[in-house]
Design a protein around this motif. Structure first.
Motif, PDB file in Angstrom:
ATOM      1  N   ILE A   3      24.699  10.567  48.686  1.00 20.23           N
ATOM      2  CA  ILE A   3      25.620  11.698  48.784  1.00 20.23           C
ATOM      3  C   ILE A   3      26.631  11.775  47.644  1.00 20.23           C
ATOM      4  O   ILE A   3      27.556  12.581  47.695  1.00 20.23           O
ATOM      5  CB  ILE A   3      26.373  11.674  50.132  1.00 20.23           C
ATOM      6  N   GLY A   4      26.482  10.965  46.603  1.00 21.50           N
ATOM      7  CA  GLY A   4      27.432  11.028  45.503  1.00 21.50           C
ATOM      8  C   GLY A   4      26.869  10.425  44.239  1.00 21.50           C
ATOM      9  O   GLY A   4      25.743   9.933  44.196  1.00 21.50           O
TER      10      GLY A   4
ATOM     11  N   GLU B  13      26.033   5.470  30.257  1.00 24.11           N
ATOM     12  CA  GLU B  13      26.061   6.677  29.451  1.00 24.11           C
ATOM     13  C   GLU B  13      27.373   7.443  29.644  1.00 24.11           C
ATOM     14  O   GLU B  13      28.026   7.343  30.673  1.00 24.11           O
ATOM     15  CB  GLU B  13      24.878   7.580  29.806  1.00 24.11           C
ATOM     16  N   LYS B  14      27.732   8.242  28.636  1.00 20.31           N
ATOM     17  CA  LYS B  14      29.029   8.914  28.619  1.00 20.31           C
ATOM     18  C   LYS B  14      29.257   9.769  29.858  1.00 20.31           C
ATOM     19  O   LYS B  14      30.320   9.704  30.480  1.00 20.31           O
ATOM     20  CB  LYS B  14      29.151   9.762  27.349  1.00 20.31           C
ATOM     21  N   GLU B  15      28.292  10.579  30.224  1.00 19.92           N
ATOM     22  CA  GLU B  15      28.480  11.470  31.371  1.00 19.92           C
ATOM     23  C   GLU B  15      28.594  10.680  32.671  1.00 19.92           C
ATOM     24  O   GLU B  15      29.434  10.987  33.530  1.00 19.92           O
ATOM     25  CB  GLU B  15      27.318  12.462  31.473  1.00 19.92           C
ATOM     26  N   LEU B  16      27.763   9.658  32.827  1.00 15.44           N
ATOM     27  CA  LEU B  16      27.815   8.843  34.038  1.00 15.44           C
ATOM     28  C   LEU B  16      29.121   8.062  34.114  1.00 15.44           C
ATOM     29  O   LEU B  16      29.707   7.910  35.197  1.00 15.44           O
ATOM     30  CB  LEU B  16      26.614   7.889  34.066  1.00 15.44           C
ATOM     31  N   LEU B  17      29.619   7.588  32.965  1.00 11.70           N
ATOM     32  CA  LEU B  17      30.902   6.900  32.949  1.00 11.70           C
ATOM     33  C   LEU B  17      32.022   7.847  33.372  1.00 11.70           C
ATOM     34  O   LEU B  17      32.921   7.471  34.140  1.00 11.70           O
ATOM     35  CB  LEU B  17      31.156   6.334  31.554  1.00 11.70           C
TER      36      LEU B  17
ATOM     37  N   ASP C  65      39.966   8.294  39.743  1.00  7.76           N
ATOM     38  CA  ASP C  65      41.166   9.119  39.805  1.00  7.76           C
ATOM     39  C   ASP C  65      41.300   9.802  41.162  1.00  7.76           C
ATOM     40  O   ASP C  65      42.406   9.995  41.670  1.00  7.76           O
ATOM     41  CB  ASP C  65      41.154  10.148  38.683  1.00  7.76           C
ATOM     42  N   ALA C  66      40.174  10.169  41.775  1.00 11.05           N
ATOM     43  CA  ALA C  66      40.224  10.770  43.112  1.00 11.05           C
ATOM     44  C   ALA C  66      40.772   9.785  44.137  1.00 11.05           C
ATOM     45  O   ALA C  66      41.578  10.156  44.999  1.00 11.05           O
ATOM     46  CB  ALA C  66      38.830  11.239  43.522  1.00 11.05           C
TER      47      ALA C  66
ATOM     48  N   ARG D 263      31.805  10.373  35.342  1.00  7.87           N
ATOM     49  CA  ARG D 263      31.720  10.564  36.796  1.00  7.87           C
ATOM     50  C   ARG D 263      32.438   9.438  37.532  1.00  7.87           C
ATOM     51  O   ARG D 263      33.145   9.666  38.518  1.00  7.87           O
ATOM     52  CB  ARG D 263      30.252  10.611  37.224  1.00  7.87           C
ATOM     53  N   HIS D 264      32.260   8.224  37.070  1.00  7.12           N
ATOM     54  CA  HIS D 264      32.920   7.088  37.719  1.00  7.12           C
ATOM     55  C   HIS D 264      34.442   7.170  37.555  1.00  7.12           C
ATOM     56  O   HIS D 264      35.193   6.884  38.491  1.00  7.12           O
ATOM     57  CB  HIS D 264      32.383   5.764  37.157  1.00  7.12           C
TER      58      HIS D 264
END
Length: 413
Positions: free
Chosen positions: A281-282, A141-145, A153-154, A147-148
């Protein structure tokens, strides 16, 4: 927020390119596999001794008491790496979801590649850095993608990891998972493997990546289905099909690969075991995968030269007591020359029943990993491990006869 460059997997790459093949699809002219830049001799200690290499194996998806959860075998690997010169192990041992631990003398080797290495078919070429590509399942899903991608990037900005491009598969992979009723292991499949392989191929063609992380959308389970795992019991229901996915990529392309599942966040629970807590935790399990792949060794086939790390360089292999029947374990135990010391750990049990005694494997059996690391330390020092035990050294023996022209002849005393 700066994100990675996005490209969709190329639909024009025909699925037939991968269909029906039994041999790896990667070219023997691949520039990443022509030579080795690192040698065991480069880390050889003083006084003319070569480096000591150990392999630690904990099969995935088999309910291992240690190594069957979210990185709970990582403390063993950390300790073992402080004793040996080189430790070879696999993602199931080193991955801890949002957590990881960098170790300069540890080689992160995917399970299929580790088996081929043990069989003497592949060599390992340590590297300074890989070009890592990322495959994301179109079913995420867009939001979950998003997040990844933020996690990626982090890692690029905070850890400097060399993740150069991501692609989204042209078709949702549709992961299926289940527990094998005969063995008790978790396993599974993806409905559209060609879509995954096309995505990997596009990363290799465009960005010349030589390591790939895969994130597939996994079906969300009822909380009751994962309660045992979250409480430090049972088996990891995701791990078996994760291995299927990474094996597929490594077999077809011959480059390092590891997988992280995409899941909806679980409801907060007060009953999470420390062994499973890293997954709580994430939003993703991706950080440890990217860290491991960033300097995972490359796999060599055609040039198994003296500069490569080969199966014959392995001095000891540490396994759970009842998980000695895998391809890698059997290959190491069957070696005729440079046979490593096999160490079986009784405290680490699984759903399997492949013990050294059952398989006829000569092994040193120890109670726990404390003892296993002590045996490795003695072996590395050139000391018979049994000489550290009470009354375990017996009077030296000799054969009572020699063979002459096919007949036994007694030896004079």
């Amino acid at each position: 927020m700066a994100l990675l460059t996005h490209s969709s997997a190329l639909n024009s790459v025909a699925g037939q390119r991968f269909a029906g093949k039994t041999k790896p699809m990667w070219s023997t002219s691949n520039p990443f596999k022509t030579s080795c830049s690192f040698s065991n001799s480069q880390v050889t200690r003083s006084m003319g001794k070569r480096s000591y290499t150990s392999v630690m194996i904990v099969p995935t998806g088999v309910g291992a008491c240690i190594g069957g959860f979210a990185g709970d075998a990582l403390p063993v690997a950390r300790t073992l790496s402080s004793v040996v010169d080189c430790l070879i192990t696999h993602p199931n041992v080193l991955n801890a979801a949002m957590l990881y631990w960098p170790m300069t003398n540890v080689l992160y080797v995917e399970g299929y590649a580790l088996d081929r290495f043990a069989e003497g078919l592949w060599g390992l070429q340590p590297v300074h850095q890989n070009r890592v590509g990322l495959v994301l399942d179109a079913g995420i899903e867009k939001e979950l993608l998003l997040r990844h991608l933020q996690v990626v990037d982090a890692t690029r900005a905070s850890l400097g990891l060399p993740v150069v491009e991501y692609v989204v598969t042209d078709t949702p992979l549709q992961v299926e998972k289940w527990v094998d009723p005969k063995s008790g292991q978790s396993t599974g499949r993806i409905q559209h493997p060609d879509s995954l392989l096309r995505a990997v191929q596009s990363l290799i063609d465009r960005s010349m990546v030589n390591a790939v992380a895969v994130v597939a959308r996994f079906p969300d389970d009822d909380v009751e289905d994962t309660d045992d795992y979250r409480q430090g019991m049972g088996i990891d229901l995701l791990a078996g099909v994760e291995a299927v996915i990474s094996h597929m990529v490594v077999k077809n392309f011959g480059i390092p690969c590891a997988h992280a599942p995409a899941l909806s966040p679980m409801p907060l629970s007060m009953l999470v075991s420390p062994k499973a807590a890293a997954e709580e935790i994430g939003y993703t399990f991706l950080p440890c995968v990217l860290a491991g792949l960033s300097n995972a060794p490359q796999y060599t086939v055609n040039k198994l030269g003296r500069d490569c790390i080969l199966a014959g360089d392995v001095d000891s292999v540490i396994l759970p007591i009842d998980a000695c029947g895998g391809d890698g374990a059997l290959a190491f135990s069957d070696r005729k020359r440079n046979k490593p010391l096999i160490i079986a750990v009784e405290e680490n049990t699984t759903v399997l029943n492949d013990t050294p005694a059952k398989l006829g494997i000569e092994a040193v059996t120890v109670s726990n990993y404390w003892e296993a690391i002590g045996v490795v330390a003695a072996h590395k020092a050139g000391v018979d491990p049994y000489s550290l035990r009470r009354n375990r050294i017996k009077n030296i023996q000799h054969k009572s006869s020699v063979t002459s022209n096919g007949h036994s002849v007694p030896i004079a005393r």
